[in-house]
Motif scaffolding. Structure first.
Motif, mmCIF file in Angstrom:
data_model
loop_
_atom_site.group_PDB
_atom_site.id
_atom_site.type_symbol
_atom_site.label_atom_id
_atom_site.label_comp_id
_atom_site.label_asym_id
_atom_site.label_seq_id
_atom_site.Cartn_x
_atom_site.Cartn_y
_atom_site.Cartn_z
ATOM 1 N N LEU A 127 0.837 -1.208 0.000
ATOM 2 C CA LEU A 127 0.000 0.000 0.000
ATOM 3 C C LEU A 127 0.868 1.254 0.000
ATOM 4 O O LEU A 127 0.677 2.164 -0.822
ATOM 5 C CB LEU A 127 -0.901 -0.013 1.242
ATOM 6 N N GLN A 128 1.851 1.285 0.884
ATOM 7 C CA GLN A 128 2.669 2.496 1.014
ATOM 8 C C GLN A 128 3.601 2.659 -0.170
ATOM 9 O O GLN A 128 3.790 3.764 -0.678
ATOM 10 C CB GLN A 128 3.461 2.458 2.315
ATOM 11 N N PHE A 179 3.147 1.539 -3.176
ATOM 12 C CA PHE A 179 2.378 1.896 -4.366
ATOM 13 C C PHE A 179 1.932 3.346 -4.332
ATOM 14 O O PHE A 179 2.088 4.081 -5.313
ATOM 15 C CB PHE A 179 1.155 0.975 -4.511
ATOM 16 N N THR A 180 1.378 3.789 -3.182
ATOM 17 C CA THR A 180 0.806 5.129 -3.151
ATOM 18 C C THR A 180 1.865 6.224 -3.021
ATOM 19 O O THR A 180 1.612 7.362 -3.400
ATOM 20 C CB THR A 180 -0.188 5.295 -1.984
ATOM 21 N N ASN A 181 3.058 5.892 -2.500
ATOM 22 C CA ASN A 181 4.039 6.942 -2.228
ATOM 23 C C ASN A 181 5.356 6.826 -2.980
ATOM 24 O O ASN A 181 6.144 7.762 -2.968
ATOM 25 C CB ASN A 181 4.359 6.994 -0.726
ATOM 26 N N SER A 182 5.652 5.650 -3.577
ATOM 27 C CA SER A 182 7.007 5.460 -4.098
ATOM 28 C C SER A 182 7.090 5.226 -5.601
ATOM 29 O O SER A 182 8.121 5.475 -6.195
ATOM 30 C CB SER A 182 7.674 4.268 -3.398
ATOM 31 N N LEU A 209 -5.943 2.409 -10.862
ATOM 32 C CA LEU A 209 -5.328 3.209 -9.803
ATOM 33 C C LEU A 209 -3.915 3.591 -10.241
ATOM 34 O O LEU A 209 -3.212 2.772 -10.832
ATOM 35 C CB LEU A 209 -5.225 2.417 -8.504
ATOM 36 N N THR A 210 -3.525 4.812 -9.931
ATOM 37 C CA THR A 210 -2.179 5.258 -10.258
ATOM 38 C C THR A 210 -1.469 5.701 -8.986
ATOM 39 O O THR A 210 -2.005 6.503 -8.222
ATOM 40 C CB THR A 210 -2.226 6.422 -11.267
ATOM 41 N N MET A 259 11.479 5.436 -1.937
ATOM 42 C CA MET A 259 11.177 4.242 -1.148
ATOM 43 C C MET A 259 11.776 4.432 0.245
ATOM 44 O O MET A 259 12.883 3.981 0.513
ATOM 45 C CB MET A 259 11.777 3.020 -1.852
#
Lengths: 483, 201
Positions: free
Chosen positions: B86-87, B89-92, B103-104, B116
């Protein structure tokens, strides 16, 4: 019930002894007084929710709580309609009562899980008298805590942005921020506490179901008891699950207030940016949580006739925890000052001198006298076992702990690096109303819990009675059942 | 509802159908003593019902350890991986994936930290590990126990209501291959219970 073995130790349980705080070498102090039958425990606890009418004091308290709850409703409604400008916030004091209340309530919420999980792992059997109670308090305190971050975001209609929900803007929360860690920590904590509380309550709800006379009670308790029938094959998995939950909750409870402290500690503000914060916050949380348990337990055991189950020894033990954690908090206060001086950092030194002698000196004074000096009275057994003194002291501790958070948050923000940006914070009526109103929410929920749910974990209390030991007092006609 | 045992005739598969035989004991010690004998008599479909978990009864009944902890461990590990994904994908990363909707992800650049930033992801990884474990722990415990089941033949017995209060019961079910109403009742009598009751299905 006939007893073959352990005759001498049994005598103490049966002879109406009310002071179980006395230590008798080689003997365990009884945790349940004046009762030697399981049915007496059931009757004592169930009487509260089965009574036609609650004690008159309950109605008075409930009315007062509802009054305060409506104050909260009005203040939040006004805030939503107008905006966070109705609070006394300014630049640089952009967090004040909101976050103070948040940290205060989350802290109180720590005692429940500490009692249910950590004391369970340490096999502290006295926890059984107070754990249900403390867990309920935890849940209601976390509900109060959760309210504040929810309403302080400014544009409340975007509060769901706290969660990683897919949206048409392809916008995600920023996971490197401790504020987002907080969202996950507090919501996990709430969920796990609720699971722990409910799982523990299922056998007791079954007891209420089996005794219920009215259709509504049968249906209500029956539905939530899930058809529990005390099967030992069920108990086997249940006990395993309970142990796992305790093992999961123990690091969780330590992590939650650590994460809350990261909100401050990972910033660069003098007075916030310290490595001592996580353990210091956890100790303070346990301190205030136990104080709140004492504040609630003292009137509740009096009002609902539970003195034989929540005995003086339980209260004495809790007061010892308050004393111990109070000393830890005092140590943290002094260590903060030492490190501020020892670091040689000008801003750090100033922040702490300003905390004690600056514009909020009175708040610092209240904090130290309530949290460090007052609990020292608990060194004396006479004071530790005196009901009026512990009640007053427990309230003083919580006043002190509210001020601790206020001092940390407001005094650090008000006087930061640049004297040109200094200001001071004055609360508005909305600030005060919201703070007071949160107590209305808390007490309303707590009073409803006392009236309608089993306030004491009956199954767990029965299991720690000497009569529950199949090899000891509960051996029955077969004497010792050896295999 | 419950019929006294003395009135029924000893013919199996006769209406009304029998759920089993219920024996009541007064103390945990008596129950444990009796449970060991039921175990040794070779019954398989039987159970003890107690107001609280009686220490040592699992052994007296011969209950095997539950696999619940293994399942909870797997759920916890799933939580760990899910939180990391989750992290990350959404932040890195800037990937676009299909998960019901398109979803992007977005590689956030925050004060020059690496995309990362694993150390910063650890608190949420920890919390979700606990959350997944706790939810599965409670959920699976009830599932393995066959709960919720709001109806059960035992609830027809008034006597059985004390199983959540102060009495200890052994139930031998009629579906046990060794169950014969008369013989099983005789056997239960040798265990010295305070009462025996036939429970209808």
């Amino acid at each position: 019930m006939t007893t073959l073995g352990h005759k001498s130790s049994m005598d103490h349980h049966l002879t109406g002894m009310s002071d179980n705080t006395v230590e008798r070498p080689g003997e365990r102090a009884p945790l349940v007084l004046n009762m030697d039958k399981f049915s007496q425990v059931t009757a004592t606890v169930c009487r509260v929710s089965e009574a036609e009418r609650a004690p008159i004091a309950w109605y008075i308290c409930f009315t007062l709580s509802l009054g305060l709850l409506s104050v909260l409703g009005v203040c939040i409604g006004y805030l939503f309609l107008t905006g966070v400008g109705v609070w006394g916030l300014n630049n640089p004091v952009m967090w004040a009562y909101d976050i103070t209340n948040f940290v205060f309530w989350v802290g109180i919420g720590h005692a429940g899980t500490l009692i249910s999980a950590i004391l369970f792992l340490f096999r502290q059997k006295w926890r059984t008298g107070i754990n249900r109670f403390a867990e309920a308090m935890t849940i209601f305190a976390v509900i109060c805590a959760g309210t504040f971050p929810g309403i302080h975001v400014g544009r409340v209609w975007f509060a769901y942005w706290l969660f990683p929900i897919p949206n048409q803007m392809e916008m995600w929360p920023q996971f490197r921020s401790p504020l987002l860690w907080d969202v996950f920590a507090v919501s996990t904590y709430f969920t796990v506490s609720l699971l722990f509380w409910y799982t523990g309550m299922v056998p007791d709800l079954a007891t209420l179901r089996d005794r219920a006379k009215g259709k509504l009670q049968q249906l209500g308790y029956g539905l939530f008891a899930l058809g529990w029938r005390g099967s030992n094959r069920h108990w086997h998995r249940y006990e395993r699950a309970y142990l796992i939950l305790a093992a999961l909750s123990t690091p969780l409870v330590l992590s939650v207030h650590s994460v809350v402290s990261f909100d401050f500690a990972t910033s660069q503000l003098p007075g916030w940016h310290t490595t001592i914060f996580p353990p210091y916050f956890v100790a303070g949380a346990i301190f205030s949580g136990f104080a709140m348990v004492v504040t609630l337990a003292v009137p509740a055991r009096e009002l609902f006739g539970l003195k034989d189950l929540i005995t003086l020894r339980h209260l004495d033990n809790m007061n010892k925890v308050i004393l111990a954690t109070g000393c830890m908090v005092g140590y943290a206060y002094s260590m903060e000052f030492f490190i501020a001086w020892y670091s040689g950092a000008m801003y750090e030194k100033f922040a702490f001198m300003n905390r004690a002698f600056g514009q909020y000196w009175w708040a610092y004074l209240i904090m130290v006298s309530c949290n460090v000096i007052t609990p020292q009275l608990f060194w004396f057994k006479k004071l530790r076992t005196s009901i009026p003194i512990m009640f007053v002291l427990s309230i003083i501790v919580n006043v002190g702990m509210w001020f601790e958070r206020f001092v940390i948050i407001v005094s650090s923000l008000a006087n930061d690096f640049l004297p040109t940006s200094w200001d001071s914070f004055t609360p508005t009526w909305v600030d005060i109303g919201t703070m007071v109103g949160a107590f209305g929410l808390f007490f309303t929920l707590f009073l409803l819990f006392c009236r309608y749910l089993p306030m004491i974990a009956m199954a767990e209390v029965k299991a720690v009675m000497p009569q529950a030991d199949p090899h000891g007092a509960g051996a029955g006609k077969h004497g010792h059942a050896h295999h | 509802m419950a019929t006294p045992v003395t009135t029924h005739s000893d013919t199996p598969a006769q209406a009304p159908r029998i759920h089993g035989l219920l024996a009541e004991f007064e103390t945990p010690g008596d129950l444990m003593h009796a449970a060991a004998k039921v175990r040794d008599a070779g019954y398989r479909w039987w159970d003890c019902h107690t107001p609280f978990p009686v220490h040592g009864l699992d052994g007296a009944m011969g209950i095997k350890r539950t696999i619940l902890p293994v399942c909870v461990f797997c759920a916890g590990a799933t939580g760990t991986i899910a939180a990391f994904c989750l992290q990350a994908f959404t932040n890195s990363v800037g990937w676009t994936i299909w998960a019901g909707v398109w979803l992007t992800g977005y590689p956030f650049l925050i004060s020059g930290k690496p995309a990362m930033s694993l150390p910063a992801f650890i608190p949420v990884i920890f919390e979700l590990t606990i959350l997944f474990s706790a939810l599965s722990c409670v959920g699976l415990m009830f599932l393995f126990n066959g709960l919720p089941s709001l109806h059960h033949p035992l609830f027809k017995s008034n006597r059985f209501r004390r199983a959540s209060n102060d009495r200890f019961f052994i139930v031998i079910e009629a579906r046990d291959p060794k169950f014969l109403p008369k013989k099983t009742e005789e056997f239960l009598k040798t265990l010295d219970p305070t009462a025996i009751e036939l429970v209808e299905d």
